[in-house]
Every structure is written in structure tokens, then in C-alpha cells.
Design a protein around this motif. Structure first.
Motif, mmCIF file in Angstrom:
data_model
loop_
_atom_site.group_PDB
_atom_site.id
_atom_site.type_symbol
_atom_site.label_atom_id
_atom_site.label_comp_id
_atom_site.label_asym_id
_atom_site.label_seq_id
_atom_site.Cartn_x
_atom_site.Cartn_y
_atom_site.Cartn_z
ATOM 1 N N LEU A 1 -27.616 -16.723 69.123
ATOM 2 C CA LEU A 1 -28.164 -15.366 69.178
ATOM 3 C C LEU A 1 -27.218 -14.345 68.551
ATOM 4 N N GLY A 2 -26.216 -14.835 67.806
ATOM 5 C CA GLY A 2 -25.279 -13.922 67.151
ATOM 6 C C GLY A 2 -24.296 -13.287 68.110
ATOM 7 N N GLY B 1 -25.451 -20.929 73.134
ATOM 8 C CA GLY B 1 -25.397 -19.533 72.713
ATOM 9 C C GLY B 1 -26.389 -18.658 73.462
ATOM 10 N N TYR B 2 -26.593 -18.949 74.742
ATOM 11 C CA TYR B 2 -27.652 -18.297 75.524
ATOM 12 C C TYR B 2 -27.225 -16.971 76.156
ATOM 13 N N CYS B 3 -25.996 -16.913 76.612
ATOM 14 C CA CYS B 3 -25.563 -15.792 77.457
ATOM 15 C C CYS B 3 -25.477 -14.468 76.712
ATOM 16 N N LEU B 4 -25.672 -13.388 77.485
ATOM 17 C CA LEU B 4 -25.301 -12.057 77.042
ATOM 18 C C LEU B 4 -23.840 -11.843 77.417
ATOM 19 N N PRO B 5 -23.117 -10.998 76.684
ATOM 20 C CA PRO B 5 -21.692 -10.800 76.995
ATOM 21 C C PRO B 5 -21.425 -10.436 78.455
ATOM 22 N N GLU B 6 -22.244 -9.580 79.021
ATOM 23 C CA GLU B 6 -22.035 -9.191 80.415
ATOM 24 C C GLU B 6 -22.197 -10.388 81.349
ATOM 25 N N GLN B 7 -23.187 -11.241 81.062
ATOM 26 C CA GLN B 7 -23.412 -12.426 81.897
ATOM 27 C C GLN B 7 -22.246 -13.411 81.780
ATOM 28 N N GLY C 1 -16.396 -19.341 61.403
ATOM 29 C CA GLY C 1 -17.452 -19.481 62.406
ATOM 30 C C GLY C 1 -18.377 -20.656 62.148
ATOM 31 N N ILE C 2 -17.912 -21.650 61.381
ATOM 32 C CA ILE C 2 -18.781 -22.783 61.056
ATOM 33 C C ILE C 2 -19.025 -23.632 62.302
ATOM 34 N N GLY C 3 -20.083 -24.397 62.272
ATOM 35 C CA GLY C 3 -20.403 -25.263 63.397
ATOM 36 C C GLY C 3 -21.878 -25.604 63.398
ATOM 37 N N GLU C 4 -22.268 -26.418 64.357
ATOM 38 C CA GLU C 4 -23.666 -26.841 64.445
ATOM 39 C C GLU C 4 -24.596 -25.642 64.621
ATOM 40 N N ARG C 5 -25.806 -25.815 64.157
ATOM 41 C CA ARG C 5 -26.854 -24.782 64.246
ATOM 42 C C ARG C 5 -26.350 -23.467 63.647
ATOM 43 N N ALA C 6 -26.241 -22.415 64.452
ATOM 44 C CA ALA C 6 -25.807 -21.110 63.932
ATOM 45 C C ALA C 6 -24.293 -20.952 63.933
#
Length: 502
Positions: free
Chosen positions: A210-211, A176-182, A234-239
Motif C-alpha cells: 500500500l506504499g 503491507g497491510y498496516c497503517l503507520p499508527e496501527q 526498496g526492491i522485493g517481492e510484489r511491491a
């Protein structure tokens, strides 16, 4: 390869990635129930499990493969022959089988997870796809941690696995690292730099640390991906993972994207509730699309606006996601318009009610309670029948005689239009006798179609609520009554219904 370039394939991984949440594991029979619901929802691919991980997961993939008819059934593996053998065995009954294999693509994973090199990892990726291809035609390859991978190396890997037979290439933002633009730019880079990209579907698989899972998934679709991997709620590991309902409704709401799915959106809310209950994972009240408050309005200004024209404050019709209607929450901030809306919904005819007088009583009750429910409104109306309905029927006195050796008998005194009437009748029970006495006074037989008794909180000395549906002149009317005495509550409910048409 794609017949419709604007069609988005929905890959649901609720039963695999979603089920990895601690405390939310499902039995095989439970997975079958959800799989059947996912098929009815219209998902294209169901990731049924990770067969090598446990006998239970293996069995679930087998049974789901037997059950579903239309969706592709997918099984996850790592890039090794043992995993792939097990997945192929589990998928032998599937009408449309898919093996989902892959390996890390970021330098972080290559160095610290595999203690390997880019070249060796690339060889393992190609070998795994070729081996899986010997079992089934449909092969999806995941480049784990692609969100943090070097784009040039990622493109080289994707080109190689497509050449080896991959039909779908999954570009996961595993952390979940990326920003949408990236993330969008990464998908666009692959579209423009992988020579054989037209021979495979690009899939997006985003996590929500990061939501940004939903935003990243949409960015990927806007830049050429045509499969989205997601989970119910939206269930799943971590967030968690990308929320299926969010992506689907974004595409449906923003027609300008010119992208569509085959999802039956009216099934979203019921399926959300099913998954929440079965996996013991409550949906947060403010969750988009399926949260309890997603279509609830408590501000008086918002309530008035929604009641005048829904689109003032709602961009989605709640019926489109399987919710009957918006919820107008009654609080001390609510206005007459909201109160009128609720009273009409409960069957009260507003031109027979002194709304101003009822509203003042409502405000008094609302000041004492944070939020008023239907039961509160019914009690508000039922306690003041004479005041609530101009010239309405109201009980002045009720006496009931009953016993083991006695025929139940009721005597009731009613006031109607300022005149008091009294009648006595017998019946096969105290409620029946009371109803017959009321019928003697009004001179009509009113058919009761439904009769339900509820304790509001529980306990023998608590208030009971009776709801009753009656038929008169081919129309249905609901009545509600409250009392610590069930017979009196029943009489109140009956009169409440009568006051709506007499």
C-alpha cells in the motif's frame, strides 16, 4: 543489551528478500560484489540468503560469510530442523553468524497456511529457536504476518521465543497491510506487555503493498524498535520492501527523532545504481533519494530558488547521498539564472557573453526540444562563437591537405577583434596541423591535456562532438566543438577553450 539506546541497526535483505523478484536473480560472484559494497555502506547485518532453497543460495551464504569482516551474516530458515541444519552449515565461516528462523503468527496463516492451532504453532516456534541456539548465539525470530496478528497472542509468542534464546524479534508486516499508527501501536504494545522484551532487539520488516513500508518502519522505530529490515531501492517481492535509503535519510534529516545509523550515506547513490544494473531493475525516475529526478528542478521558479539558496527547495544536500550536485533541467520554462548556471558550469565566463542574446537563442532551441542537455548548450555556443563571445576568435575558413604520401598541412583564417588573420602549418595529422596554425596566429603554445571525440548519435555522416581540456597559466579550461567534420569539430573545441581566457 543495547549500548546506545538511540542506535538503529540496519539489516539489509537485498540479497535475500530483494533477490526473490522474478528476473532479478544474481549469481554468487554478483552477490559478493554487492555484499562488499553493503559492508562499505556500513550495514550492520547482511541477510545473505535462504540456504535450504537451492545450492546456489547455500553457496552464496558460504562465500559471503568468508568475505565480509564486520557485518553480521544472516541466513533465513523456516521453523524446522532441516532448514536450520543447512543454515548452520552455510554460516560456519561467518565471523558474526545469525540464524533467522520463524513461523506464521496471524490466525490466517495458522489456519490456512499451516492448518494448525495457536498452541501448536507456539510450540514449533520455541522448538525452532532452541534448536538454532545450539548452533549459534545470535538468533532472530520472525513472527510472519505479525501485522495482521492478534496482539495478545503475538506478545505471548514473542515472550516465549525470547525465553528460548532469541536475541532479535522481527515483527513483519508481511503483506503491507498496516497503517503507520496501527503498526506503531503494535510495537508499543509489545514493548509494554512482553516482560522480557529488554533482552532482545525489536526489528521491523515492512512491505510496500500500500506504499506504506517506509512510513510503517519509521513508526515502529519511533515506538521502540531498534532494527530496521530493508533493501536497496526498496526492491522485493510484489511491491517491494522498505527502502534502505529512505529510512536512513529520514533519520538523518529529522534530527528531532534522536535516532541514528552507522550508514555512510555518500555511498547510497552509487550503490543504488550498482544494484539497479546488476539486478536489471531500473529505478523509477521519481524514486525518493536515488531517483533520477530526486534532485532535479525544471520549474523556473524552483530553479531560481535553488540557485539562490539550496534549502528553498531541497531538504537534503545531494552530496550527502553521493550525488555531485542538484540537476537544473533546462526547458522552455527555465529562466536566465538557470541558463547562466549551466554556462558557468561548462566553463563560460558570463561577463564575456551577451547573455540576453544567448538566452533568446536558447528559448528558440528549447521550444523545439522538451529538454536541453549539455550537448545542446555546447552546440548553441559553439555554432555562434563570434556572437557568443564579445570579440572572440572565430573561424572564417579552414582547409586541410592530407594523404598517405603527404605531410598533413592546414591553412586557417581566423577573425579576432574584427581583424582577420591567416596561417599555415604542418603536423603529424590534420588536427595537429590545424592546432599549430591557430597557435601561430595567437602567438602562444597552449598545452592540450585531454582530447576526446564522440559521435552524438552514431553513423559515419553524423555530427561529431569533440571535448578538449587545455592548460593556460596553471588553470584548466574545457572546450567543446561540433561538426560533421572531425577536424573542424576539433578546431571549434580548441577555439571554444581559448575564448574563455584570451
Amino acid at each position: 543489551m543495547l549500548h546506545d539506546p538511540n542506535r538503529i541497526y540496519v539489516f539489509d535483505t537485498t540479497l535475500r528478500d530483494g533477490e526473490q523478484v522474478p528476473g532479478s536473480q544474481l549469481t554468487t560472484p554478483e552477490k559478493l560484489i554487492i555484499a562488499e559494497a553493503l559492508e562499505a555502506l556500513g550495514v550492520d547485518i547482511i541477510e545473505a540468503g535462504f540456504p535450504i532453497s537451492s545450492p546456489g543460495d547455500f553457496n552464496s551464504v558460504v562465500e559471503i560469510s568468508k568475505l565480509v569482516k564486520h557485518p553480521t551474516v544472516c541466513a533465513l530458515t523456516r521453523a524446522n530442523k532441516g532448514d536450520i541444519d543447512r543454515a548452520a552449515e552455510a554460516l560456519k565461516y561467518a565471523k558474526r553468524p545469525r540464524i533467522h528462523t520463524g513461523i506464521g503468527a496471524s490466525d490466517t496463516h495458522i489456519q490456512y497456511k499451516f492448518n494448525s492451532t495457536r498452541e501448536a504453532i507456539l510450540e514449533r516456534a520455541v522448538e525452532a529457536v532452541k534448536y538454532a541456539k545450539s548452533f549459534v548465539e545470535d538468533i532472530e525470530f520472525y513472527a510472519e504476518d505479525a501485522g495482521r496478528a492478534d496482539n495478545e497472542y503475538l506478545a505471548k509468542m514473542i515472550e516465549a521465543v525470547i525465553a528460548a534464546g532469541a536475541t532479535v524479534v522481527n515483527i513483519p508486516d508481511t503483506n503491507g497491510y498496516c497503517l503507520p499508527e496501527q503498526y506503531g501501536a503494535k510495537i508499543r504494545f509489545l514493548k509494554e506487555n512482553v516482560k522480557n522484551i529488554d533482552k532482545a532487539i525489536i526489528s521491523v520488516h515492512c512491505h510496500n503493498d500500500l506504499g506504506l513500508a517506509t512510513a510503517n518502519s519509521i513508526a515502529g522505530l519511533q515506538n521502540g524498535a531498534r532494527q530496521v529490515e530493508c533493501t536497496i531501492n526498496g526492491i522485493g517481492e510484489r511491491a517491494g520492501n522498505t527502502s534502505l535509503e529512505e529510512v536512513v535519510m529520514i533519520l538523518k534529516t529529522h534530527q528531532s527523532l534522536n535516532l541514528h545509523t552507522d550508514i555512510n550515506t555518500k555511498q547510497l547513490y552509487p550503490l543504488s545504481g550498482m544494484v539497479s544494473r546488476m539486478m536489471r531493475m531500473p529505478v523509477q525516475p521519481n524514486k525518493a533519494i536515488v531517483g533520477r529526478n530526486a534532485f532535479a528542478h525544471s520549474s523556473g521558479i524552483h530553479q531560481d530558488g535553488v540557485l539562490k539558496h539550496r534549502e528553498n527547495y531541497e531538504i537534503i544536500n545531494p552530496e550527502d547521498v553521493g550525488i555531485d550536485q542538484s540537476e537544473i533541467i533546462l526547458t522552455a520554462r527555465s529562466g536566465r539564472h538557470a541558463l547562466k548556471h549551466h554556462l558557468e558550469r561548462l566553463g563560460y565566463t558570463i561577463d564575456r557573453i551577451d547573455l540576453d542574446q544567448v538566452y533568446q537563442r536558447f528559448l528558440e532551441m528549447a521550444d523545439e526540444k522538451k529538454e536541453l542537455k549539455d550537448d545542446d548548450l555546447l552546440q548553441l555556443m559553439g555554432d555562434k562563437t563570434e556572437e557568443s563571445f564579445k570579440n572572440g576568435l572565430a573561424i572564417n575558413a579552414l582547409q586541410v591537405k592530407t594523404g598517405d604520401q603527404e605531410v598533413p598541412e592546414a591553412t586557417i583564417r581566423l577573425s579576432y577583434k574584427g581583424v582577420e588573420h591567416e596561417a599555415t602549418a604542418s603536423g603529424n595529422g590534420p588536427v595537429s596541423a590545424t592546432i599549430k596554425a591557430i597557435e601561430d596566429i595567437i602567438g602562444k603554445h597552449i598545452e592540450i591535456k585531454e582530447f576526446n571525440i564522440h559521435s552524438i548519435h552514431g553513423g559515419s555522416d553524423d555530427v561529431s562532438k569533440v571535448d578538449m581540456r587545455v592548460i593556460y597559466d596553471d588553470k584548466s579550461y574545457m572546450g567543446y566543438g561540433f561538426s560533421t567534420d572531425i577536424v573542424r569539430a576539433s578546431a571549434n573545441a580548441y577555439l571554444d577553450a581559448l575564448n574563455k581566457f584570451i
